[in-house]
Each structure stands twice: as structure tokens, then as C-alpha cells.
Scaffold this active site. Sequence first.
Site, short mmCIF file in Angstrom:
data_model
loop_
_atom_site.label_atom_id
_atom_site.label_comp_id
_atom_site.label_asym_id
_atom_site.label_seq_id
_atom_site.Cartn_x
_atom_site.Cartn_y
_atom_site.Cartn_z
N CYS A 60 63.84 8.83 40.32
CA CYS A 60 64.67 7.87 39.57
C CYS A 60 64.82 6.55 40.33
O CYS A 60 65.07 5.51 39.73
CB CYS A 60 66.03 8.47 39.27
SG CYS A 60 66.96 8.94 40.73
N ASP A 68 65.03 13.24 43.98
CA ASP A 68 66.03 12.16 44.03
C ASP A 68 66.59 12.14 45.45
O ASP A 68 66.30 13.02 46.27
CB ASP A 68 67.13 12.44 42.98
CG ASP A 68 68.19 11.33 42.91
OD1 ASP A 68 67.93 10.20 43.41
OD2 ASP A 68 69.28 11.59 42.36
N HIS A 113 73.42 11.30 34.40
CA HIS A 113 72.69 10.03 34.35
C HIS A 113 71.74 10.08 33.15
O HIS A 113 70.51 10.10 33.29
CB HIS A 113 71.92 9.81 35.65
CG HIS A 113 71.50 8.39 35.89
ND1 HIS A 113 71.79 7.36 35.01
CD2 HIS A 113 70.79 7.82 36.90
CE1 HIS A 113 71.29 6.23 35.47
NE2 HIS A 113 70.68 6.48 36.61
N ARG A 133 79.06 2.31 34.51
CA ARG A 133 78.65 3.15 35.65
C ARG A 133 79.90 3.42 36.46
O ARG A 133 80.52 2.48 36.98
CB ARG A 133 77.58 2.45 36.48
CG ARG A 133 77.34 3.11 37.82
CD ARG A 133 76.11 2.59 38.53
NE ARG A 133 74.90 3.10 37.90
CZ ARG A 133 73.69 3.09 38.46
NH1 ARG A 133 73.53 2.61 39.67
NH2 ARG A 133 72.64 3.59 37.83
N ARG A 150 63.04 2.48 31.91
CA ARG A 150 64.51 2.38 31.77
C ARG A 150 64.85 1.31 30.73
O ARG A 150 65.79 1.46 29.95
CB ARG A 150 65.15 2.04 33.13
CG ARG A 150 65.09 3.17 34.17
CD ARG A 150 65.92 4.37 33.73
NE ARG A 150 67.27 3.97 33.35
CZ ARG A 150 68.29 3.80 34.21
NH1 ARG A 150 68.12 4.04 35.50
NH2 ARG A 150 69.48 3.43 33.77
N GLN A 194 68.79 7.58 32.55
CA GLN A 194 67.65 7.89 33.41
C GLN A 194 66.78 8.97 32.76
O GLN A 194 65.55 8.87 32.73
CB GLN A 194 68.14 8.36 34.78
CG GLN A 194 67.02 8.69 35.74
CD GLN A 194 66.19 7.48 36.10
OE1 GLN A 194 66.73 6.48 36.52
NE2 GLN A 194 64.88 7.56 35.94
#
Length: 301
Positions: free
Chosen positions: A253, A213, A122, A95, A281, A125
Amino acid sequence: MRHFLEIDDLDAVELAEVLDLATLEGPPKVLAGRGVSLLFEKPSARTRHSSEMAVVQLGGHPVYFAGSEVGLDVRESVEDVTRTLAQYHAVLGARVFDHGVVERMAAVGVAPVVNLLSDRAHPCQALADLLTIRQSLGGLEGRTVAYVGDANNVARSLAIAAARSGMALRVASPEGYGFEPADLARLDATGARPELLEDPDRAVAGADVVYTDTWVSMGQEEQTAVRRELFEPYRIDGARLAKAAPGAIFLHCLPAHRGDEVTDDVMDGAASRVWPQARNRMHAARGLLLFLLADHGGRRD
Ligand code: CP
Ligand code: NVA
């Protein structure tokens, strides 16, 4: 060797295969005796925990570490950190602030690299998002997703994932916070042509999935005051969600900023699938690892 830096590292057939692998009962212990490194330059709850548990479920050992511990390009170059990690680990997850870092890791070519979120994308996700929509609505093809808010990393990956799965995507953002021309060119090259709107109600009208988000992504904290004011009309509340199709679901998310981009009644309401989405996830990460370690060059020594 296969990497997963953005959704379009998988074609449509492979993407469906990863989703199927995510729901495979009794998955083989392809990581028995092997490690997966999980490098985080930013905070995380879901990505860290879901990745760690996916590795454990495949018989492997996850090793989490913060970017500051290795000092990327300070203590050692990104490339040499990558070469070192590949001595111990079958897959390297990261990340990062700058998407260029995961690209550089992948370019070394010593182990599959998985983007666990960058400023640009992402994709892990988006895998979980597809899984959640498929489970909740019985399929993906022909569904309409309304993404309301910042056209950010999550939105970009979602756009490609939607297009690869036969879903229509509408994106409603305040002026100046929608996809930039370079984003649209990149999306277009993958076959993703989202419908771009400014009116959030038009985006949500009749949609099967309503997604939002945070208004302020990690690394943008100094823009918080400006963004909170500009995004105020883009909040998903009960009245707005009611404009979606009957049986529509709400996704986020997470982490959610209750009272900003989403209200409590939506987060906790009947349409909300945010907790199964978070759980997915882990399933998605397991499916992805199974795919990457199948016959696509995963290290086995
Ligand atoms: N959705 C997501 O990536 O959450 P974390 O930042 O907590 O990992
Ligand atoms: N867009 C958000 C997603 C967090 C999971 C961020 O980058 O901070």
C-alpha cells in the site's frame, strides 16, 4: 445516504460496480460546483493526492485540512464539525486515529462519509488493490493473495475485499500480531475467512499476489524496536517472492520501508505493481465518488 467506512458497506455487486466506475472513460462531472472535505489526523501522500485529483476530475473542489485545525472534540464536537462541513461539501472524507470518529460522522447522517484510513480499516486502499489485481491478472475470482506481516487496518480491509471478490487470502503474521478474535468474528460476519499462518513461506507458496505493509503503523511508533525484531523473519525478499506462482505480482500500500518489510529488488523488480497500485488509488477514489453520488443520497444543493 451511503457511507464507506469499510469494504462491507458495499455488497459484492456494488463492489464490482465501483471498480467498473473507476475505469469509466470520460466520467460525468458529478461534483461540478461542489466541494469534498478531506480531513486528516495523520500524514498522507497517496490518499490526499489521489482523493484531491479524483475530486478535480469529477469537476469538484477538494478542501484539505488537518485534524489539529478543527480540534475534533476539543474546539468543537465531531458531530458539529460534521454538520458544519456538510453545509459546504457533497462528501466528507476523513483519516482518523480512532475508527469511532468516522462512525460518529456517519451517524450524523448529513453527508456521505468516506474513511480515508482509521486504526481499524483502509477500505479506499483495498479498492485500489482489487483494481490492480484485476488489471494485472485479468480477474479476481479464484486468485490467491498472500498477505505477510502485521494484521492491521490494510489487512482487515483486504480480507473483506478478497472474500467479496472470490479470492482466497492467506495471512502470515508473527504470534501476537495476527488477527485478534474480535477481528476474526467481524471478518466472519462479512463472509471473510482468511487462512491464518505463522510461516511466511507457506503463505507465499503458489500465491498469485504477495502483499505486505509496514511493520509499524501510524500511531504505533513507540513499538518500533520490538516490532522490527519480531517481524524480521517476515520480510519479502527475492527468494521468498520466488516461491509464489509464476507470474505472481507484488503489492504494497506504501509507504514502504525498504530493507524492513520489503527489499529493493522486490520493490523495483519485475513483479512489483506498487506504482500502478498507487495510481489506482485515484481511479478507485473517482469510482467510489461516482457511486456515492449516483442515486444513493449524495447532496446536490
Ligand atoms: N497507502 C496510503 O494510504 O498512503 P498514504 O498514507 O501516503 O496516504
Ligand atoms: N498500516 C499503515 C498503512 C499506511 C497507509 C498505517 O496505518 O500506518
